[in-house]
Design an enzyme around this catalytic site. Structure first.
Site, short mmCIF file in Angstrom:
data_model
loop_
_atom_site.label_atom_id
_atom_site.label_comp_id
_atom_site.label_asym_id
_atom_site.label_seq_id
_atom_site.Cartn_x
_atom_site.Cartn_y
_atom_site.Cartn_z
N LYS A 142 -4.94 1.32 11.84
CA LYS A 142 -4.89 2.88 11.99
C LYS A 142 -6.02 3.64 12.74
O LYS A 142 -6.72 3.38 12.84
CB LYS A 142 -4.64 2.96 9.98
CG LYS A 142 -4.08 3.44 9.65
CD LYS A 142 -4.30 3.65 8.07
CE LYS A 142 -2.99 3.45 6.99
NZ LYS A 142 -3.27 3.23 5.56
N HIS A 162 4.93 -4.47 1.89
CA HIS A 162 3.14 -4.06 1.39
C HIS A 162 2.62 -5.07 0.65
O HIS A 162 1.46 -5.00 0.80
CB HIS A 162 3.26 -2.83 1.28
CG HIS A 162 1.79 -1.80 1.67
ND1 HIS A 162 1.38 -2.00 2.83
CD2 HIS A 162 0.48 -1.35 1.63
CE1 HIS A 162 -0.18 -1.76 3.54
NE2 HIS A 162 -0.45 -1.36 2.42
N TYR A 181 -8.75 -3.57 -4.44
CA TYR A 181 -8.36 -5.06 -4.71
C TYR A 181 -9.01 -5.43 -6.43
O TYR A 181 -8.71 -6.93 -6.79
CB TYR A 181 -8.31 -5.86 -3.98
CG TYR A 181 -7.30 -4.89 -2.71
CD1 TYR A 181 -5.83 -5.49 -3.03
CD2 TYR A 181 -8.00 -4.36 -1.40
CE1 TYR A 181 -4.85 -4.43 -2.30
CE2 TYR A 181 -6.45 -3.89 -1.28
CZ TYR A 181 -5.63 -3.80 -1.22
OH TYR A 181 -4.43 -3.47 -0.34
N HIS A 218 -10.45 -2.29 6.45
CA HIS A 218 -10.50 -0.62 5.57
C HIS A 218 -11.20 -0.08 6.33
O HIS A 218 -13.03 -0.52 7.10
CB HIS A 218 -10.41 -0.91 4.50
CG HIS A 218 -9.50 -1.38 3.68
ND1 HIS A 218 -8.98 -2.30 2.52
CD2 HIS A 218 -7.99 -1.11 3.90
CE1 HIS A 218 -8.30 -2.43 2.10
NE2 HIS A 218 -7.37 -1.51 2.55
N ARG A 266 -0.19 -5.26 8.42
CA ARG A 266 0.30 -4.04 7.60
C ARG A 266 1.95 -3.73 8.58
O ARG A 266 1.33 -4.05 9.95
CB ARG A 266 -0.48 -2.50 8.30
CG ARG A 266 -1.63 -2.20 7.65
CD ARG A 266 -2.25 -0.68 8.10
NE ARG A 266 -3.57 -0.33 7.47
CZ ARG A 266 -3.75 -0.79 8.30
NH1 ARG A 266 -5.16 -1.33 8.93
NH2 ARG A 266 -5.66 -0.51 7.27
N ARG A 317 0.69 -8.31 1.59
CA ARG A 317 -0.92 -7.52 2.22
C ARG A 317 -1.66 -7.46 0.96
O ARG A 317 -2.82 -7.64 0.58
CB ARG A 317 -0.82 -5.62 2.86
CG ARG A 317 -2.02 -5.70 3.43
CD ARG A 317 -2.16 -4.20 4.46
NE ARG A 317 -3.32 -3.79 4.19
CZ ARG A 317 -3.58 -3.66 4.78
NH1 ARG A 317 -4.11 -4.93 6.14
NH2 ARG A 317 -4.86 -2.77 5.15
#
Length: 300
Positions: free
Chosen positions: A173, A246, A281, A272, A149, A249
């Protein structure tokens, strides 16, 4: 931006978000301050005076202003977390956001770049001459070769890489740490950057090398840690068509799946929390396979 009155306790709420990224905290502060200012125009000066009717009006107001569904959904999420926090703290007895409906984000993903486009952008894997070129190529390799990210990239410190390691440790995150493998070109670029390229950049490009952020791995021409705008400028210089950082990614994840990577492995690499996020995806990958089939098969 005008600050909300202290009765709204927005700064206290932001401080309570210990697991949130700095970007999330800034966004929530802005969103809640905007709501407080809007409510004040209607005579609402305290959060305990807000009811669901006012929240629905605010969501409608945002839609009328032409904000995207994604932006409205984010602001609604900020309000939900804020009022839930107030209720837990005892400041309000009823959470007015319960049952609040807001449009879901569009879920639209950036365009996936082709292998040819990425090869053209990144070159043949050799270490370039020049400190700026070295820094820029390292940024691009980390975005695509490791799927970072932008915030993770900008947050890298000098000790993120130690030769001859082929992995880097990043903070994602929720302040979650994960170890990510480096591509072979990125490893070579890292070694070149850490063994003299960074010093060459500081000496040649910084007006005041003494002001450099010594903790940061990558800095801009002011010696400050790279920010999202700096990364976008780097990509603008190297991409053949307008491309958001982004998108690299997304391209990383899609190319992994196209190459047969296991979905759980891709989930781990991307950081994730939920597999459902990674499954987005698989839809993109299926669409690309269908495009190839339709264009190449005589019976399509």
């Amino acid at each position: 931006m005008v600050q909300a009155p202290p009765e709204w306790r927005i700064s206290e709420f932001v401080l309570s978000l210990t697991a949130a990224s700095d970007a999330t905290k800034r966004a929530y502060r802005t969103d809640l301050s905007q709501f407080a200012q809007w409510a004040a125009r209607g005579g609402i000066d305290r959060p305990d005076d807000v009811d669901r009717r006012w929240l629905r009006r605010f969501v409608s107001h945002l839609s009328v202003r032409g904000l995207s569904r994604r932006s409205v959904a984010r602001k609604a999420s900020a309000l939900r977390r804020y009022f839930a926090w107030l209720q837990r703290d005892g400041a309000i007895s009823v959470d007015p956001t319960i049952g609040l409906a807001a449009p879901a984000g569009s879920g639209r993903l950036p365009r996936v770049l082709s292998v040819g486009e990425m090869s053209e952008m990144l070159g043949d894997g050799s270490v370039p001459d020049g400190a700026v070129a070295l820094r820029d190529l390292l940024v691009l390799e980390l975005l695509y070769g490791s799927g970072l990210r932008v915030a993770e990239l900008c947050g890298l410190d000098r000790d993120a890489f130690r030769s001859p390691n082929t992995h880097i440790d990043v903070v994602g995150k929720g302040s979650k740490h994960r170890r990510i493998p480096l591509s072979e070109p990125a490893t070579k670029l890292f070694e070149a950057w850490c063994s003299g390229g960074s010093d060459d950049f500081d000496e040649a490009k910084l007006a005041r090398p003494a002001d450099r952020d010594n903790a940061a791995l990558l800095v801009n021409l002011r010696g400050k840690r790279l920010g999202p705008r700096d990364v976008q400028r780097i990509l603008d210089r190297h991409a053949a068509t307008p491309t958001h950082p982004h998108a690299l990614r997304h391209t990383y994840a899609t190319h992994l799946l196209d190459g047969g990577a296991d979905l759980r492995v891709v989930q781990e690499l991307l950081g994730h929390e939920r597999l459902s996020t990674t499954q987005i995806y698989t839809r993109v990958s299926r669409e690309r396979l269908r495009e190839v089939y339709d264009s190449a098969h005589p019976r399509a």
